[in-house]
Motif scaffolding. Sequence first.
Motif, short mmCIF file in Angstrom:
data_model
loop_
_atom_site.label_atom_id
_atom_site.label_comp_id
_atom_site.label_asym_id
_atom_site.label_seq_id
_atom_site.Cartn_x
_atom_site.Cartn_y
_atom_site.Cartn_z
N PHE A 22 0.82 -1.20 0.00
CA PHE A 22 0.00 0.00 0.00
C PHE A 22 0.86 1.26 0.00
O PHE A 22 0.52 2.26 -0.63
CB PHE A 22 -0.93 -0.01 1.21
CG PHE A 22 -2.16 -0.85 1.03
CD1 PHE A 22 -2.44 -1.46 -0.18
CD2 PHE A 22 -3.05 -1.03 2.07
CE1 PHE A 22 -3.58 -2.21 -0.37
CE2 PHE A 22 -4.20 -1.79 1.90
CZ PHE A 22 -4.47 -2.39 0.68
N THR A 23 1.98 1.20 0.71
CA THR A 23 2.88 2.36 0.73
C THR A 23 3.44 2.64 -0.64
O THR A 23 3.51 3.80 -1.09
CB THR A 23 4.02 2.13 1.73
OG1 THR A 23 3.48 1.91 3.03
CG2 THR A 23 4.96 3.33 1.77
N GLU A 24 3.83 1.60 -1.36
CA GLU A 24 4.35 1.78 -2.73
C GLU A 24 3.27 2.31 -3.65
O GLU A 24 3.53 3.17 -4.51
CB GLU A 24 4.90 0.46 -3.25
CG GLU A 24 6.19 0.01 -2.56
CD GLU A 24 6.61 -1.37 -3.00
OE1 GLU A 24 7.81 -1.54 -3.28
OE2 GLU A 24 5.76 -2.28 -3.06
N LEU A 25 2.06 1.79 -3.50
CA LEU A 25 0.96 2.29 -4.32
C LEU A 25 0.70 3.77 -4.05
O LEU A 25 0.49 4.56 -4.98
CB LEU A 25 -0.32 1.48 -4.05
CG LEU A 25 -0.35 0.04 -4.57
CD1 LEU A 25 -1.62 -0.66 -4.12
CD2 LEU A 25 -0.25 0.02 -6.09
N ASP A 64 -0.49 10.02 -9.87
CA ASP A 64 -1.94 9.92 -9.98
C ASP A 64 -2.34 8.98 -11.10
O ASP A 64 -3.24 8.14 -10.94
CB ASP A 64 -2.56 11.31 -10.22
CG ASP A 64 -2.50 12.20 -9.00
OD1 ASP A 64 -2.19 11.68 -7.90
OD2 ASP A 64 -2.75 13.41 -9.13
N ALA A 65 -1.69 9.10 -12.24
CA ALA A 65 -2.03 8.27 -13.40
C ALA A 65 -1.73 6.80 -13.13
O ALA A 65 -2.52 5.91 -13.47
CB ALA A 65 -1.29 8.75 -14.64
N GLU A 66 -0.60 6.53 -12.51
CA GLU A 66 -0.21 5.15 -12.21
C GLU A 66 -1.17 4.52 -11.20
O GLU A 66 -1.60 3.37 -11.37
CB GLU A 66 1.22 5.11 -11.67
CG GLU A 66 2.28 5.43 -12.70
CD GLU A 66 3.66 5.62 -12.07
OE1 GLU A 66 4.65 5.45 -12.81
OE2 GLU A 66 3.74 5.94 -10.86
N LEU A 67 -1.51 5.28 -10.17
CA LEU A 67 -2.41 4.76 -9.15
C LEU A 67 -3.80 4.50 -9.72
O LEU A 67 -4.44 3.48 -9.43
CB LEU A 67 -2.48 5.73 -7.97
CG LEU A 67 -3.24 5.26 -6.73
CD1 LEU A 67 -2.73 3.91 -6.24
CD2 LEU A 67 -3.13 6.30 -5.62
N ASP A 68 -4.27 5.41 -10.55
CA ASP A 68 -5.56 5.23 -11.20
C ASP A 68 -5.56 3.97 -12.06
O ASP A 68 -6.53 3.20 -12.05
CB ASP A 68 -5.89 6.46 -12.06
CG ASP A 68 -7.26 6.37 -12.69
OD1 ASP A 68 -8.26 6.61 -11.98
OD2 ASP A 68 -7.34 6.04 -13.90
#
Length: 272
Positions: free
Chosen positions: A95-98, A103-107
């Motif tokens: 979760f920390t890495e996420l 923003d684009a990568e997490l989405d």
Amino acid sequence: MPVPSGSDSLGESKVELERDGVRLAVSGPLATVTLCRGERRNAQTPATWRALIEAGQRLPGDVRVVVLRAEGVSFSAGLDRRMFTPEGIEGEKSFTELASSSDAELDEVIASFQGAFTWWRRNDVVSIAAVQGHAVGAGFQLALACDLRVVADDVQFAMRETGLGLVPDLAGTKPLLDLVGYARALEICATGRWVHAEEAERTGLANLVVPRAELDAAAEDLAAALLAAPRDAVIETKALLREGGGRVYDDQRAAERAAQARRLRDLAGIGD
């Protein structure tokens, strides 16, 4: 794999996929997806979601009904708790890495997770969740992903994400809202309380409540009833109902007319 009552003509089931706690078996027009890590209460990981996506991709074109069931005492206890630890799960981002992603990568990552929860409502199949015991968080949302829910009398739904400082993000908020309305959906999500079988049936979360020992048979009977209707009529009807919530009354009437015209011409053997 369970086969609908009176459907011996479906033949033997064939296992099409079995990995990461997910098994897909197909018998003619019926597919059964089983969460098969009962010893861990079918806790879900990103690998589970990738396997569920693959199950949807592997459905043969003649499958009409998909039953989602689970081994063990619980349908799914939600996210694997290892995802909340600093160590996380080997081979998966913590979760920390996420959280450190753009923003684009997490989405993109969250959208990929949601893919395991979205294909169940496609118009060419009808999906049934057979739910027993705990269906928590991701488990609740997976049950909500299906068109219909048959539940055991020991079922316990809960949306626990808010209590963890998160939100339900696996495509579960829209079906929950559609089924129970805004006020109850907010209360269920914000409090994280248990929803038991009687309330689930009364509020529309469950289509049917049965004793635990009868759960598989009830899902099989419902699948058999769905398979008895002509496929194209079911597809058109499902599309009308799924999309009707976003239409005004007169637009829905027009959609009904267009769908009926297609059915009449098809039955009469008249092409477009």
